[in-house]
Design a protein around this motif. Structure first.
Motif, PDB file in Angstrom:
ATOM      1  N   LEU A  65       1.831   1.903  -1.250  1.00  0.00           N
ATOM      2  CA  LEU A  65       0.604   2.198   0.002  1.00  0.00           C
ATOM      3  C   LEU A  65      -0.123   3.082  -1.030  1.00  0.00           C
ATOM      4  O   LEU A  65       0.039   4.223  -1.240  1.00  0.00           O
ATOM      5  CB  LEU A  65       1.318   2.716   1.130  1.00  0.00           C
ATOM      6  CG  LEU A  65       2.395   1.751   1.891  1.00  0.00           C
ATOM      7  CD1 LEU A  65       2.677   2.206   3.251  1.00  0.00           C
ATOM      8  CD2 LEU A  65       1.555   0.316   2.175  1.00  0.00           C
ATOM      9  N   PRO A  66      -1.417   2.945  -0.615  1.00  0.00           N
ATOM     10  CA  PRO A  66      -2.387   3.871  -1.000  1.00  0.00           C
ATOM     11  C   PRO A  66      -2.175   5.077   0.141  1.00  0.00           C
ATOM     12  O   PRO A  66      -1.635   4.995   1.132  1.00  0.00           O
ATOM     13  CB  PRO A  66      -3.724   3.292  -0.527  1.00  0.00           C
ATOM     14  CG  PRO A  66      -3.595   1.948   0.108  1.00  0.00           C
ATOM     15  CD  PRO A  66      -2.194   1.708   0.118  1.00  0.00           C
ATOM     16  N   THR A  67      -2.532   6.463  -0.246  1.00  0.00           N
ATOM     17  CA  THR A  67      -2.129   7.535   0.312  1.00  0.00           C
ATOM     18  C   THR A  67      -3.076   7.660   1.667  1.00  0.00           C
ATOM     19  O   THR A  67      -2.614   7.958   2.799  1.00  0.00           O
ATOM     20  CB  THR A  67      -2.562   8.923  -0.423  1.00  0.00           C
ATOM     21  OG1 THR A  67      -3.701   8.688  -0.826  1.00  0.00           O
ATOM     22  CG2 THR A  67      -1.454   8.915  -1.571  1.00  0.00           C
ATOM     23  N   ASP A  68      -4.205   7.121   1.577  1.00  0.00           N
ATOM     24  CA  ASP A  68      -5.081   7.091   3.038  1.00  0.00           C
ATOM     25  C   ASP A  68      -5.015   5.580   3.887  1.00  0.00           C
ATOM     26  O   ASP A  68      -5.830   5.368   4.568  1.00  0.00           O
ATOM     27  CB  ASP A  68      -6.782   7.139   2.603  1.00  0.00           C
ATOM     28  CG  ASP A  68      -7.006   5.802   1.552  1.00  0.00           C
ATOM     29  OD1 ASP A  68      -6.058   5.282   1.077  1.00  0.00           O
ATOM     30  OD2 ASP A  68      -8.285   5.900   1.639  1.00  0.00           O
ATOM     31  N   TRP A  69      -3.846   4.989   3.707  1.00  0.00           N
ATOM     32  CA  TRP A  69      -3.537   3.919   4.340  1.00  0.00           C
ATOM     33  C   TRP A  69      -3.884   4.030   5.951  1.00  0.00           C
ATOM     34  O   TRP A  69      -4.267   3.056   6.519  1.00  0.00           O
ATOM     35  CB  TRP A  69      -2.182   3.460   4.097  1.00  0.00           C
ATOM     36  CG  TRP A  69      -0.965   4.019   4.720  1.00  0.00           C
ATOM     37  CD1 TRP A  69      -0.258   5.122   4.067  1.00  0.00           C
ATOM     38  CD2 TRP A  69      -0.611   3.838   5.959  1.00  0.00           C
ATOM     39  NE1 TRP A  69       0.595   5.430   4.721  1.00  0.00           N
ATOM     40  CE2 TRP A  69       0.596   4.792   6.129  1.00  0.00           C
ATOM     41  CE3 TRP A  69      -0.591   3.017   7.056  1.00  0.00           C
ATOM     42  CZ2 TRP A  69       1.445   5.130   7.199  1.00  0.00           C
ATOM     43  CZ3 TRP A  69      -0.096   3.341   8.345  1.00  0.00           C
ATOM     44  CH2 TRP A  69       1.045   4.169   8.141  1.00  0.00           C
ATOM     45  N   ARG A  70      -3.551   4.976   6.374  1.00  0.00           N
ATOM     46  CA  ARG A  70      -3.447   5.498   7.828  1.00  0.00           C
ATOM     47  C   ARG A  70      -5.098   5.318   8.377  1.00  0.00           C
ATOM     48  O   ARG A  70      -5.401   4.599   9.272  1.00  0.00           O
ATOM     49  CB  ARG A  70      -3.020   6.758   8.400  1.00  0.00           C
ATOM     50  CG  ARG A  70      -2.337   6.510   9.795  1.00  0.00           C
ATOM     51  CD  ARG A  70      -1.711   7.565  10.380  1.00  0.00           C
ATOM     52  NE  ARG A  70      -0.185   7.423  10.011  1.00  0.00           N
ATOM     53  CZ  ARG A  70       0.323   6.760  11.000  1.00  0.00           C
ATOM     54  NH1 ARG A  70       0.141   6.262  11.836  1.00  0.00           N
ATOM     55  NH2 ARG A  70       1.887   6.642  10.655  1.00  0.00           N
ATOM     56  N   GLN A  71      -6.029   5.756   7.547  1.00  0.00           N
ATOM     57  CA  GLN A  71      -7.366   5.816   7.714  1.00  0.00           C
ATOM     58  C   GLN A  71      -7.942   4.703   7.630  1.00  0.00           C
ATOM     59  O   GLN A  71      -9.031   4.333   8.218  1.00  0.00           O
ATOM     60  CB  GLN A  71      -8.322   6.903   6.837  1.00  0.00           C
ATOM     61  CG  GLN A  71      -7.935   8.237   7.546  1.00  0.00           C
ATOM     62  CD  GLN A  71      -6.574   8.910   6.869  1.00  0.00           C
ATOM     63  OE1 GLN A  71      -6.100   8.766   5.779  1.00  0.00           O
ATOM     64  NE2 GLN A  71      -5.989   9.673   7.881  1.00  0.00           N
ATOM     65  N   ARG A  72      -7.407   3.517   6.785  1.00  0.00           N
ATOM     66  CA  ARG A  72      -7.718   2.249   6.434  1.00  0.00           C
ATOM     67  C   ARG A  72      -7.560   1.144   7.350  1.00  0.00           C
ATOM     68  O   ARG A  72      -7.795   0.214   7.353  1.00  0.00           O
ATOM     69  CB  ARG A  72      -7.590   1.959   4.978  1.00  0.00           C
ATOM     70  CG  ARG A  72      -8.355   2.695   4.026  1.00  0.00           C
ATOM     71  CD  ARG A  72      -7.827   2.794   2.630  1.00  0.00           C
ATOM     72  NE  ARG A  72      -8.038   1.470   2.039  1.00  0.00           N
ATOM     73  CZ  ARG A  72      -7.435   1.133   0.866  1.00  0.00           C
ATOM     74  NH1 ARG A  72      -6.932   2.073   0.021  1.00  0.00           N
ATOM     75  NH2 ARG A  72      -7.274   0.132   0.443  1.00  0.00           N
ATOM     76  N   LEU A  73      -6.693   1.564   8.341  1.00  0.00           N
ATOM     77  CA  LEU A  73      -6.131   0.464   9.178  1.00  0.00           C
ATOM     78  C   LEU A  73      -7.431  -0.060  10.130  1.00  0.00           C
ATOM     79  O   LEU A  73      -8.123   0.530  10.198  1.00  0.00           O
ATOM     80  CB  LEU A  73      -5.068   0.897  10.205  1.00  0.00           C
ATOM     81  CG  LEU A  73      -3.683   1.118   9.615  1.00  0.00           C
ATOM     82  CD1 LEU A  73      -2.829   1.891  10.777  1.00  0.00           C
ATOM     83  CD2 LEU A  73      -2.915   0.128   9.076  1.00  0.00           C
ATOM     84  N   PRO A  74      -7.168  -1.346  10.446  1.00  0.00           N
ATOM     85  CA  PRO A  74      -8.309  -1.825  11.401  1.00  0.00           C
ATOM     86  C   PRO A  74      -8.210  -1.315  12.854  1.00  0.00           C
ATOM     87  O   PRO A  74      -7.392  -0.624  13.087  1.00  0.00           O
ATOM     88  CB  PRO A  74      -7.854  -3.310  11.419  1.00  0.00           C
ATOM     89  CG  PRO A  74      -6.544  -3.529  11.304  1.00  0.00           C
ATOM     90  CD  PRO A  74      -6.177  -2.350  10.014  1.00  0.00           C
ATOM     91  N   ASN A  75      -9.422  -1.323  13.489  1.00  0.00           N
ATOM     92  CA  ASN A  75      -9.723  -0.639  14.656  1.00  0.00           C
ATOM     93  C   ASN A  75      -8.746  -1.487  15.537  1.00  0.00           C
ATOM     94  O   ASN A  75      -8.871  -2.660  15.536  1.00  0.00           O
ATOM     95  CB  ASN A  75     -11.127  -0.933  14.970  1.00  0.00           C
ATOM     96  CG  ASN A  75     -11.667  -0.325  16.317  1.00  0.00           C
ATOM     97  OD1 ASN A  75     -10.837  -0.831  17.207  1.00  0.00           O
ATOM     98  ND2 ASN A  75     -12.460   0.670  16.446  1.00  0.00           N
ATOM     99  N   PRO A  76      -8.003  -0.834  16.392  1.00  0.00           N
ATOM    100  CA  PRO A  76      -7.079  -1.615  17.391  1.00  0.00           C
ATOM    101  C   PRO A  76      -7.841  -2.670  18.162  1.00  0.00           C
ATOM    102  O   PRO A  76      -7.258  -3.651  18.176  1.00  0.00           O
ATOM    103  CB  PRO A  76      -6.252  -0.653  18.154  1.00  0.00           C
ATOM    104  CG  PRO A  76      -6.386   0.877  17.171  1.00  0.00           C
ATOM    105  CD  PRO A  76      -7.775   0.646  16.473  1.00  0.00           C
ATOM    106  N   ALA A  77      -8.909  -2.183  18.690  1.00  0.00           N
ATOM    107  CA  ALA A  77      -9.659  -3.062  19.758  1.00  0.00           C
ATOM    108  C   ALA A  77     -10.067  -4.628  18.991  1.00  0.00           C
ATOM    109  O   ALA A  77      -9.890  -5.462  19.501  1.00  0.00           O
ATOM    110  CB  ALA A  77     -11.170  -2.452  19.970  1.00  0.00           C
ATOM    111  N   SER A  78     -10.610  -4.469  17.708  1.00  0.00           N
ATOM    112  CA  SER A  78     -10.963  -5.567  16.854  1.00  0.00           C
ATOM    113  C   SER A  78      -9.663  -6.379  16.547  1.00  0.00           C
ATOM    114  O   SER A  78      -9.802  -7.773  16.672  1.00  0.00           O
ATOM    115  CB  SER A  78     -12.034  -5.185  15.761  1.00  0.00           C
ATOM    116  OG  SER A  78     -11.242  -4.476  14.841  1.00  0.00           O
ATOM    117  N   TYR A  79      -8.434  -5.726  16.178  1.00  0.00           N
ATOM    118  CA  TYR A  79      -7.494  -6.456  15.923  1.00  0.00           C
ATOM    119  C   TYR A  79      -6.821  -7.129  16.820  1.00  0.00           C
ATOM    120  O   TYR A  79      -6.591  -8.324  16.778  1.00  0.00           O
ATOM    121  CB  TYR A  79      -6.547  -5.363  15.116  1.00  0.00           C
ATOM    122  CG  TYR A  79      -5.073  -6.055  14.882  1.00  0.00           C
ATOM    123  CD1 TYR A  79      -4.765  -6.575  13.585  1.00  0.00           C
ATOM    124  CD2 TYR A  79      -4.066  -6.159  15.810  1.00  0.00           C
ATOM    125  CE1 TYR A  79      -3.685  -7.150  13.617  1.00  0.00           C
ATOM    126  CE2 TYR A  79      -2.815  -6.581  15.545  1.00  0.00           C
ATOM    127  CZ  TYR A  79      -2.741  -7.150  14.442  1.00  0.00           C
ATOM    128  OH  TYR A  79      -1.307  -7.749  14.067  1.00  0.00           O
TER     129      TYR A  79
END
Ligand SMILES: [Zn+2]
Length: 136
Positions: free
Chosen positions: A43-57
């Protein structure tokens, strides 16, 4: 006859054997520590920042998703049971926690929802959410 072949042979063989076995064990242990075959699920170290926006997901994956209330929760049809009236609450404002009032499905964030929906393990689910290749 000063030599003691009986002593020499076992000492040489035994010594080398122990050394070789020890280093192989060490390598195996190091390999396990660094993930061994699971290294492909990096996993890339910044994976948490790169998650999709919960609203659009959730807008994509939860049917009949309504507007969020002031606390950030929206109701929609639960994908984890046969839902006819929206019983799934999803926190679209932050993190993406979800909870179904009918079947009890719940999770702390978007990743947990994605794991439940797809059957992926944690790292696979994150990689999928990031749009990265998911390896078995
Ligand atoms: Zn449910």
């Amino acid at each position: 006859m000063n030599r003691h072949p009986g002593n020499e042979k076992p000492r040489v063989r035994g010594g080398a054997g122990i050394e070789r076995k020890g280093s192989r064990e060490y390598l195996n242990r190091v390999g396990a520590l660094y993930g061994g075959s699971r290294a492909s699920a990096y996993l890339p170290t910044d994976w948490r920042q790169r998650l999709p926006n919960p609203a659009s997901y959730y807008a994509q994956h939860v049917a009949k998703l309504g507007n969020a209330n002031p606390k950030g929760w929206a109701q929609g049809l639960c994908p984890f049971h046969e839902d006819h009236s929206p019983s799934l609450g999803v926190h679209v404002a932050e993190g993406g926690a979800y909870k179904c009032m009918a079947c009890g499905a719940k999770g702390r964030d978007l990743v947990a929802f994605h794991m439940a929906r797809t059957g992926y393990g944690f790292k696979q689910a994150v990689r999928d959410l990031l749009g990265l290749e998911v390896r078995a």
